[in-house]
Structures are given as C-alpha cells and as structure tokens.
Enzyme design. Structure first.
Site, PDB file in Angstrom:
ATOM      1  N   HIS A   8      -0.282   4.455   0.090  1.00 50.99           N
ATOM      2  CA  HIS A   8      -0.944   5.633   0.627  1.00 50.99           C
ATOM      3  C   HIS A   8      -1.437   5.313   2.031  1.00 50.99           C
ATOM      4  O   HIS A   8      -1.338   4.178   2.499  1.00 50.99           O
ATOM      5  CB  HIS A   8      -2.115   6.051  -0.270  1.00 50.99           C
ATOM      6  CG  HIS A   8      -3.169   4.983  -0.400  1.00 50.99           C
ATOM      7  ND1 HIS A   8      -3.037   3.910  -1.252  1.00 50.99           N
ATOM      8  CD2 HIS A   8      -4.367   4.822   0.229  1.00 50.99           C
ATOM      9  CE1 HIS A   8      -4.104   3.134  -1.161  1.00 50.99           C
ATOM     10  NE2 HIS A   8      -4.925   3.668  -0.263  1.00 50.99           N
TER      11      HIS A   8
ATOM     12  N   LYS B 116       0.850  -1.190   0.000  1.00 51.08           N
ATOM     13  CA  LYS B 116       0.000   0.000   0.000  1.00 51.08           C
ATOM     14  C   LYS B 116       0.883   1.236   0.000  1.00 51.08           C
ATOM     15  O   LYS B 116       1.746   1.385   0.867  1.00 51.08           O
ATOM     16  CB  LYS B 116      -0.907  -0.018   1.240  1.00 51.08           C
ATOM     17  CG  LYS B 116      -1.950   1.093   1.267  1.00 51.08           C
ATOM     18  CD  LYS B 116      -2.826   0.961   2.500  1.00 51.08           C
ATOM     19  CE  LYS B 116      -3.869   2.058   2.548  1.00 51.08           C
ATOM     20  NZ  LYS B 116      -4.708   1.966   3.769  1.00 51.08           N
TER      21      LYS B 116
END
Length: 220
Positions: free
Chosen positions: A106, A104
């Site tokens: 963000h 991920k």
C-alpha cells in the site's frame, strides 16, 4: 603513539565491550579465545564513530558508488551512519536505502525504503560482520528484483579470517568465489592479533591461544 584508524577501531571495540577475550563456545561449536558482539553498540556516540570507521574504509579502498545499502536489520543504522559520515567528513553525498522484511503493498509500495534503485546504479552493501554470508545471499535477490544494480563491494567491521565448516574458504572468500563480490573489512583478525602484540590493546595473556586458533581454523 599515533594510532592508525584500524588500531583506533580495535581499541574502540574493546572499550565498548564488543571485542572480548576469554573462552567462548561459538555457534559452530568451536572454542574460541575471542568473541565479537556487535549488539553491544547502543548509543548515538558509538554509532557516529562506527559510521566514521566505515566511511574511512570506503575511502581507503577507493570504493565508488551512488548508494549505500543496509540489509535489515543490523545494516540499517550502519548504512545511515556511514552516509552521514561520508557527507560530513569527506564531502561525499551518497544515497542510502534498506530493505523491508516484507514488500509493502500500500502507499508507495516497494521493497526498499530510501533511494529507489535504478538499472546500472552502483551500490555498496554495509553490514556488521560476516559469519556465513547468509545476509548477502538474502539481499542480492532483493536487489536484483528491484533493479540491475552493480555491487561495487561489501563493507564489514571485522574479517574473522576463519574457514567455514564445509569448505577450506572463509565466508569472505566464499562470497567472492560465488558472486564475484569483494568484501572489505575495517580490520581483520590478523590486525587484532598485531594490536595485542604491539600493546595497542591489552590481552597478551590470550596471544598464544589466539595464534593457535588462527593456526587451526584460520585462512589467509
């Protein structure tokens, strides 16, 4: 007859259509008199019982860890259910985490959801079955990238006790030889054969084929 938790688990697999007997062509091309399909677990009650069997295996083998790791995707519900059972049945509150298929980039970021791993942390990897050790080989680099953890062991539901196509070792034995990680199973194929012999489950008509298959492809 009072059943051990291993015998109870074998009955549980049969009753839920996970362990079947007959004639099956495996991915390896081998003709087997049994088949294990963990995809037939699908209810909350089944998952709760599964977690209890995994927790008992951890307790029986004296495994010590701070965190349970459930490799995506099948290992995720198993690790969660095991963590819940360890807390409720044995009073042991362990962390759990699982990997994302992609990092991920963000928000909080990272590859793991749940407990963020730390150097020196002891973990137990929770999986359903081991056919080739592929899941472990994919998970270890992710763990090592996150932190220098210590893998106390890996827990699976069934050890097929069956040698691979390219060596005389089973997947469980290959993993120990390659990584030094011991794999613990709730039950083994030998346990299943014994359960048929002692009448814990039905299937005596398949007993000779089971033994012949073990003689041809099995390892101790």
């Amino acid at each position: 007859m009072s059943l051990t938790y291993k015998q109870q688990f074998i009955k549980f697999m049969v009753e839920n259509g996970v362990l079947k007997f007959g004639e099956f062509t495996l991915k390896s091309g081998r003709k087997a008199p049994y088949f294990i399909n963990t995809g037939n677990y699908k209810s909350g009650a089944q998952l709760a019982k599964l977690g209890e069997y995994y927790a008992r295996c951890i307790e029986e083998n004296g495994l010590k860890a701070e965190t349970l790791v459930g490799p995506a995707y099948k290992g995720i519900p198993l690790a969660v259910a095991t963590a819940v059972s360890l807390a409720e049945k044995f009073g042991k509150d362990l962390n759990y985490c699982f990997d994302r298929k992609e990092v991920k980039d963000h928000g909080e970021g990272g590859l793991f959801v749940g407990k963020q791993l730390c150097d020196g942390e002891k973990v137990i990897i929770i999986e359903d079955v081991m056919t080739s050790g592929k899941a472990l080989r994919e998970t270890l680099p992710k763990l090592n990238a996150a932190a220098k953890v210590e893998v106390a062991g890996m827990v699976i539901s069934v050890d097929r006790m069956e040698r691979g196509l390219e060596s005389g070792l089973s997947a469980v034995q290959e993993v120990y030889k390659e990584f030094g990680i011991k794999v613990y199973s709730i039950v083994t194929m030998a346990d299943i054969i014994e359960a048929i012999e002692t009448g814990v489950i039905e299937g005596k008509e398949y007993l000779e084929k089971m033994k012949e298959y073990r003689k041809t492809y099995g390892v101790d």
